[in-house]
Write a protein that holds these residues in place. Structure first.
Motif, PDB file in Angstrom:
ATOM      1  N   GLY A  14       7.242 -49.138 -21.519  1.00 23.52           N
ATOM      2  CA  GLY A  14       8.184 -50.056 -20.906  1.00 23.52           C
ATOM      3  C   GLY A  14       8.768 -49.551 -19.601  1.00 23.52           C
ATOM      4  O   GLY A  14       9.438 -50.312 -18.886  1.00 23.52           O
ATOM      5  N   GLY A  15       8.531 -48.295 -19.293  1.00 21.89           N
ATOM      6  CA  GLY A  15       9.070 -47.705 -18.076  1.00 21.89           C
ATOM      7  C   GLY A  15       8.236 -48.015 -16.847  1.00 21.89           C
ATOM      8  O   GLY A  15       7.238 -48.750 -16.916  1.00 21.89           O
ATOM      9  N   SER A  16       8.656 -47.440 -15.722  1.00 18.64           N
ATOM     10  CA  SER A  16       8.005 -47.696 -14.438  1.00 18.64           C
ATOM     11  C   SER A  16       7.716 -46.396 -13.704  1.00 18.64           C
ATOM     12  O   SER A  16       8.429 -45.401 -13.886  1.00 18.64           O
ATOM     13  CB  SER A  16       8.902 -48.574 -13.553  1.00 18.64           C
ATOM     14  N   LEU A  17       6.689 -46.437 -12.894  1.00 14.63           N
ATOM     15  CA  LEU A  17       6.360 -45.350 -11.984  1.00 14.63           C
ATOM     16  C   LEU A  17       5.822 -45.961 -10.705  1.00 14.63           C
ATOM     17  O   LEU A  17       5.235 -47.055 -10.722  1.00 14.63           O
ATOM     18  CB  LEU A  17       5.299 -44.421 -12.571  1.00 14.63           C
ATOM     19  N   ARG A  18       5.990 -45.231  -9.617  1.00 12.49           N
ATOM     20  CA  ARG A  18       5.410 -45.663  -8.343  1.00 12.49           C
ATOM     21  C   ARG A  18       4.517 -44.549  -7.825  1.00 12.49           C
ATOM     22  O   ARG A  18       4.999 -43.443  -7.540  1.00 12.49           O
ATOM     23  CB  ARG A  18       6.499 -45.976  -7.318  1.00 12.49           C
ATOM     24  N   LEU A  19       3.254 -44.832  -7.708  1.00 10.91           N
ATOM     25  CA  LEU A  19       2.313 -43.864  -7.167  1.00 10.91           C
ATOM     26  C   LEU A  19       2.180 -44.071  -5.661  1.00 10.91           C
ATOM     27  O   LEU A  19       2.240 -45.202  -5.177  1.00 10.91           O
ATOM     28  CB  LEU A  19       0.941 -44.027  -7.811  1.00 10.91           C
ATOM     29  N   GLY A  65       0.233 -58.778 -13.315  1.00 14.02           N
ATOM     30  CA  GLY A  65       1.596 -59.106 -13.696  1.00 14.02           C
ATOM     31  C   GLY A  65       2.475 -57.901 -13.966  1.00 14.02           C
ATOM     32  O   GLY A  65       3.697 -58.038 -14.093  1.00 14.02           O
ATOM     33  N   ARG A  66       1.873 -56.719 -14.048  1.00 15.23           N
ATOM     34  CA  ARG A  66       2.656 -55.499 -14.301  1.00 15.23           C
ATOM     35  C   ARG A  66       2.574 -54.515 -13.132  1.00 15.23           C
ATOM     36  O   ARG A  66       3.546 -53.811 -12.843  1.00 15.23           O
ATOM     37  CB  ARG A  66       2.155 -54.806 -15.575  1.00 15.23           C
ATOM     38  N   PHE A  67       1.450 -54.446 -12.480  1.00 12.21           N
ATOM     39  CA  PHE A  67       1.248 -53.511 -11.377  1.00 12.21           C
ATOM     40  C   PHE A  67       1.196 -54.273 -10.051  1.00 12.21           C
ATOM     41  O   PHE A  67       0.717 -55.402  -9.992  1.00 12.21           O
ATOM     42  CB  PHE A  67      -0.060 -52.745 -11.547  1.00 12.21           C
ATOM     43  N   THR A  68       1.669 -53.607  -9.000  1.00 14.77           N
ATOM     44  CA  THR A  68       1.612 -54.184  -7.654  1.00 14.77           C
ATOM     45  C   THR A  68       1.096 -53.145  -6.679  1.00 14.77           C
ATOM     46  O   THR A  68       1.670 -52.045  -6.580  1.00 14.77           O
ATOM     47  CB  THR A  68       2.986 -54.677  -7.204  1.00 14.77           C
ATOM     48  N   ILE A  69       0.040 -53.484  -5.970  1.00  9.77           N
ATOM     49  CA  ILE A  69      -0.488 -52.604  -4.936  1.00  9.77           C
ATOM     50  C   ILE A  69       0.083 -53.027  -3.589  1.00  9.77           C
ATOM     51  O   ILE A  69       0.298 -54.220  -3.339  1.00  9.77           O
ATOM     52  CB  ILE A  69      -2.035 -52.638  -4.916  1.00  9.77           C
ATOM     53  N   ASN A  84       6.495 -51.922 -16.743  1.00  9.69           N
ATOM     54  CA  ASN A  84       6.179 -52.237 -18.133  1.00  9.69           C
ATOM     55  C   ASN A  84       4.957 -51.445 -18.614  1.00  9.69           C
ATOM     56  O   ASN A  84       4.006 -52.007 -19.170  1.00  9.69           O
ATOM     57  CB  ASN A  84       5.929 -53.743 -18.299  1.00  9.69           C
ATOM     58  N   LEU A  85       5.012 -50.155 -18.390  1.00  8.10           N
ATOM     59  CA  LEU A  85       3.876 -49.306 -18.721  1.00  8.10           C
ATOM     60  C   LEU A  85       3.643 -49.247 -20.224  1.00  8.10           C
ATOM     61  O   LEU A  85       4.600 -49.306 -21.027  1.00  8.10           O
ATOM     62  CB  LEU A  85       4.089 -47.903 -18.167  1.00  8.10           C
ATOM     63  N   ARG A  86       2.372 -49.115 -20.576  1.00  2.70           N
ATOM     64  CA  ARG A  86       1.953 -49.065 -21.967  1.00  2.70           C
ATOM     65  C   ARG A  86       1.206 -47.755 -22.229  1.00  2.70           C
ATOM     66  O   ARG A  86       0.650 -47.158 -21.293  1.00  2.70           O
ATOM     67  CB  ARG A  86       1.007 -50.239 -22.253  1.00  2.70           C
ATOM     68  N   GLY A 108      -9.066 -39.285  -3.577  1.00  6.87           N
ATOM     69  CA  GLY A 108      -8.041 -38.267  -3.698  1.00  6.87           C
ATOM     70  C   GLY A 108      -8.309 -37.415  -4.930  1.00  6.87           C
ATOM     71  O   GLY A 108      -9.277 -37.623  -5.664  1.00  6.87           O
ATOM     72  N   GLN A 109      -7.404 -36.460  -5.173  1.00  8.31           N
ATOM     73  CA  GLN A 109      -7.610 -35.520  -6.262  1.00  8.31           C
ATOM     74  C   GLN A 109      -7.100 -36.064  -7.597  1.00  8.31           C
ATOM     75  O   GLN A 109      -7.424 -35.514  -8.657  1.00  8.31           O
ATOM     76  CB  GLN A 109      -6.924 -34.182  -5.955  1.00  8.31           C
ATOM     77  N   GLY A 110      -6.322 -37.125  -7.561  1.00  2.96           N
ATOM     78  CA  GLY A 110      -5.817 -37.739  -8.775  1.00  2.96           C
ATOM     79  C   GLY A 110      -4.432 -37.268  -9.157  1.00  2.96           C
ATOM     80  O   GLY A 110      -4.002 -36.165  -8.807  1.00  2.96           O
ATOM     81  N   THR A 111      -3.714 -38.122  -9.878  1.00  2.37           N
ATOM     82  CA  THR A 111      -2.395 -37.785 -10.400  1.00  2.37           C
ATOM     83  C   THR A 111      -2.297 -38.306 -11.828  1.00  2.37           C
ATOM     84  O   THR A 111      -2.713 -39.428 -12.126  1.00  2.37           O
ATOM     85  CB  THR A 111      -1.275 -38.363  -9.504  1.00  2.37           C
ATOM     86  N   GLN A 112      -1.762 -37.477 -12.707  1.00  5.98           N
ATOM     87  CA  GLN A 112      -1.724 -37.821 -14.129  1.00  5.98           C
ATOM     88  C   GLN A 112      -0.554 -38.745 -14.426  1.00  5.98           C
ATOM     89  O   GLN A 112       0.587 -38.480 -14.023  1.00  5.98           O
ATOM     90  CB  GLN A 112      -1.602 -36.547 -14.967  1.00  5.98           C
ATOM     91  N   VAL A 113      -0.834 -39.799 -15.164  1.00  4.52           N
ATOM     92  CA  VAL A 113       0.193 -40.700 -15.673  1.00  4.52           C
ATOM     93  C   VAL A 113       0.082 -40.691 -17.195  1.00  4.52           C
ATOM     94  O   VAL A 113      -0.984 -40.979 -17.744  1.00  4.52           O
ATOM     95  CB  VAL A 113       0.027 -42.134 -15.137  1.00  4.52           C
ATOM     96  N   THR A 114       1.174 -40.350 -17.855  1.00  2.00           N
ATOM     97  CA  THR A 114       1.202 -40.318 -19.310  1.00  2.00           C
ATOM     98  C   THR A 114       2.319 -41.220 -19.805  1.00  2.00           C
ATOM     99  O   THR A 114       3.479 -41.056 -19.398  1.00  2.00           O
ATOM    100  CB  THR A 114       1.418 -38.898 -19.833  1.00  2.00           C
ATOM    101  N   VAL A 115       1.960 -42.174 -20.642  1.00  2.00           N
ATOM    102  CA  VAL A 115       2.928 -43.104 -21.202  1.00  2.00           C
ATOM    103  C   VAL A 115       3.046 -42.807 -22.704  1.00  2.00           C
ATOM    104  O   VAL A 115       2.108 -43.052 -23.467  1.00  2.00           O
ATOM    105  CB  VAL A 115       2.528 -44.566 -20.967  1.00  2.00           C
ATOM    106  N   SER A 116       4.186 -42.287 -23.082  1.00  2.00           N
ATOM    107  CA  SER A 116       4.356 -41.852 -24.475  1.00  2.00           C
ATOM    108  C   SER A 116       5.826 -41.890 -24.849  1.00  2.00           C
ATOM    109  O   SER A 116       6.681 -41.603 -24.003  1.00  2.00           O
ATOM    110  CB  SER A 116       3.808 -40.433 -24.641  1.00  2.00           C
ATOM    111  N   PRO A 117       6.121 -42.222 -26.120  1.00  2.00           N
ATOM    112  CA  PRO A 117       7.539 -42.233 -26.559  1.00  2.00           C
ATOM    113  C   PRO A 117       8.173 -40.857 -26.438  1.00  2.00           C
ATOM    114  O   PRO A 117       7.511 -39.832 -26.563  1.00  2.00           O
ATOM    115  CB  PRO A 117       7.455 -42.679 -28.016  1.00  2.00           C
TER     116      PRO A 117
END
Length: 117
Positions: A14-19, A65-69, A84-86, A108-117
Motif C-alpha cells: 500500500g505504500g509508495s516509492l519514487r524511482l 492506475g498505480r504507477f506513473t512514468i 499502492n505497492l503490492r 542502468g545497474q538496477g535498484t531493488q524494490v521490496t514490498v513486504s509487511p
C-alpha cells in the motif's frame, strides 16, 4: 550512455516509492525512449512502463492506475512514481534508454524494490 537508478527500498504494501534515473553522456536526451523494466527472482525481465513524450506512454497491465512514468528532458532524468505497492511488485527495477528508431538501448545497474509487511 550511462544510467543510474535510485530510490529503491523496502516499503509496506500500500505504500509508495519514487524511482529516479539519471542519464549522462547523452546528447539529444529528448530523442530517447525512456523505460522502466523489472526482474523478480526466477522470472524474466519485464517492461513496466515506457515514455517517449506525453503522447507516447505505455504501461504494463499489472501497473496501470498505480504507477506513473515521467521525464524531465532539461535535467536528463526519468522517474517512476509507484503507488499502492503490492508484494508482487518486489523486483529489481532497471532504467533503459533507447534512441528512437533503434533496436537496442542502454541499461542502468538496477535498484531493488521490496514490498513486504
Amino acid at each position: 550512455v550511462q544510467l543510474v537508478e535510485s530510490g529503491g527500498g523496502l516499503v509496506q504494501p500500500g505504500g509508495s516509492l519514487r524511482l529516479s534515473c539519471a542519464a549522462s553522456i547523452i546528447n539529444r536526451f529528448s530523442m530517447y525512449v525512456m523505460a522502466w523494466y523489472r526482474q523478480a527472482p526466477g522470472k524474466q525481465r519485464e517492461l513496466v512502463a515506457a515514455m517517449y513524450n506525453s503522447h507516447a506512454i505505455n504501461y504494463s497491465d499489472s501497473v496501470k492506475g498505480r504507477f506513473t512514468i515521467s521525464r524531465d528532458n532539461a535535467k536528463k532524468m526519468a522517474y517512476l512514481q509507484m503507488n499502492n505497492l503490492r508484494p508482487e511488485d518486489t523486483a529489481v527495477y532497471y532504467c533503459k534508454a533507447t534512441f528512437r528508431g533503434e533496436a537496442d538501448g542502454s541499461w542502468g545497474q538496477g535498484t531493488q524494490v521490496t514490498v513486504s509487511p
